[in-house]
Design an enzyme around this catalytic site. Sequence first.
Site, PDB file in Angstrom:
ATOM      1  N   ASP A 189      -0.693 -16.339 -10.358  1.00 29.10           N
ATOM      2  CA  ASP A 189       0.496 -16.978  -9.799  1.00 29.10           C
ATOM      3  C   ASP A 189       0.898 -18.204 -10.629  1.00 29.10           C
ATOM      4  O   ASP A 189       2.080 -18.429 -10.890  1.00 29.10           O
ATOM      5  CB  ASP A 189       0.271 -17.385  -8.343  1.00 29.10           C
ATOM      6  CG  ASP A 189       0.262 -16.190  -7.396  1.00 29.10           C
ATOM      7  OD1 ASP A 189       0.660 -15.087  -7.819  1.00 29.10           O
ATOM      8  OD2 ASP A 189      -0.155 -16.365  -6.235  1.00 29.10           O
ATOM      9  N   TYR A 193      -0.111  -8.906   7.923  1.00 27.10           N
ATOM     10  CA  TYR A 193       1.220  -8.357   7.703  1.00 27.10           C
ATOM     11  C   TYR A 193       1.217  -6.849   7.589  1.00 27.10           C
ATOM     12  O   TYR A 193       0.261  -6.231   7.161  1.00 27.10           O
ATOM     13  CB  TYR A 193       1.921  -9.008   6.513  1.00 27.10           C
ATOM     14  CG  TYR A 193       1.152  -9.165   5.226  1.00 27.10           C
ATOM     15  CD1 TYR A 193       1.453  -8.389   4.110  1.00 27.10           C
ATOM     16  CD2 TYR A 193       0.174 -10.132   5.102  1.00 27.10           C
ATOM     17  CE1 TYR A 193       0.796  -8.571   2.911  1.00 27.10           C
ATOM     18  CE2 TYR A 193      -0.493 -10.325   3.907  1.00 27.10           C
ATOM     19  CZ  TYR A 193      -0.187  -9.535   2.811  1.00 27.10           C
ATOM     20  OH  TYR A 193      -0.855  -9.722   1.634  1.00 27.10           O
ATOM     21  N   LYS A 238       8.310  -6.466   5.013  1.00 24.63           N
ATOM     22  CA  LYS A 238       7.072  -6.925   5.634  1.00 24.63           C
ATOM     23  C   LYS A 238       7.368  -7.523   7.000  1.00 24.63           C
ATOM     24  O   LYS A 238       8.426  -8.119   7.202  1.00 24.63           O
ATOM     25  CB  LYS A 238       6.400  -8.013   4.784  1.00 24.63           C
ATOM     26  CG  LYS A 238       6.039  -7.595   3.386  1.00 24.63           C
ATOM     27  CD  LYS A 238       5.510  -8.778   2.582  1.00 24.63           C
ATOM     28  CE  LYS A 238       5.227  -8.342   1.149  1.00 24.63           C
ATOM     29  NZ  LYS A 238       4.798  -9.466   0.315  1.00 24.63           N
ATOM     30  N   HIS A 271       5.479 -13.415  -4.337  1.00 24.03           N
ATOM     31  CA  HIS A 271       5.249 -12.018  -4.673  1.00 24.03           C
ATOM     32  C   HIS A 271       6.393 -11.140  -4.183  1.00 24.03           C
ATOM     33  O   HIS A 271       6.996 -11.414  -3.147  1.00 24.03           O
ATOM     34  CB  HIS A 271       3.948 -11.538  -4.038  1.00 24.03           C
ATOM     35  CG  HIS A 271       2.752 -12.344  -4.465  1.00 24.03           C
ATOM     36  ND1 HIS A 271       1.661 -12.525  -3.660  1.00 24.03           N
ATOM     37  CD2 HIS A 271       2.496 -13.034  -5.610  1.00 24.03           C
ATOM     38  CE1 HIS A 271       0.766 -13.281  -4.289  1.00 24.03           C
ATOM     39  NE2 HIS A 271       1.256 -13.602  -5.470  1.00 24.03           N
ATOM     40  N   GLN A 308       1.215   0.253   5.668  1.00 25.77           N
ATOM     41  CA  GLN A 308      -0.034  -0.415   5.305  1.00 25.77           C
ATOM     42  C   GLN A 308      -0.108  -1.713   6.078  1.00 25.77           C
ATOM     43  O   GLN A 308       0.925  -2.320   6.373  1.00 25.77           O
ATOM     44  CB  GLN A 308      -0.066  -0.695   3.795  1.00 25.77           C
ATOM     45  CG  GLN A 308      -1.351  -1.349   3.296  1.00 25.77           C
ATOM     46  CD  GLN A 308      -1.403  -1.445   1.778  1.00 25.77           C
ATOM     47  OE1 GLN A 308      -0.944  -0.549   1.082  1.00 25.77           O
ATOM     48  NE2 GLN A 308      -1.973  -2.524   1.268  1.00 25.77           N
TER      49      GLN A 308
END
Length: 196
Positions: free
Chosen positions: A177, A140, A80, A70, A55
């Site tokens: 968050d 990313y 990532k 995260h 992705q």
Amino acid sequence: MVATAEESTVKLIELSIPDLFVLESPVWGDDRGSFREWFKDEDFRDAGIDFHARQANLSVSMKNVVRGLHYSIAPEGQAKVVTCAHGELDDVIVDIRVGSPTFGKFEIVHLAAGEERSVYVPAGVAHGFCVTSDIGALTYLLSSPFNAALELEINPFDDEINVAWTIDGEAVVSPKDAQAPTLRERREAKELPHFH
């Protein structure tokens, strides 16, 4: 930095957190602008990293936005490869892998559009960033697709981690968050990945 044609590989430089790498790749520039290869599968394979993009995401944020921390608890993990596509930001990586020699430690890597740096974030660590320019865009690649049920967060202002966020005003943070559990709370709830 402007590169020459001989400098066509992505260099991977390991940081203090195991399996975390800064990627350096040449920037080719002329009067039209610039070009850079920021991910090259063969360079990752040569470094012993098995990364397959499943992705791709693009995040655009204003100055003083703090996103993170995260992480994913997907069984297959979620690594990532991140780079700055516009503006400037500071990328923050926190080792939250239970059993890691650097558990609770963080690294900050400054990323800017037009510069040679990207970051490889291994599976099992927490990731966030703050924007230091008027607007910043982070792009990313993910090794596993987003799965809301397996995506968790740690409060970016957790006193135990004590990230030195490089903002020059009041932080702009999502309610999710800002209300996220601390690292200690996630550990006590057994909601952290393990170091392999």
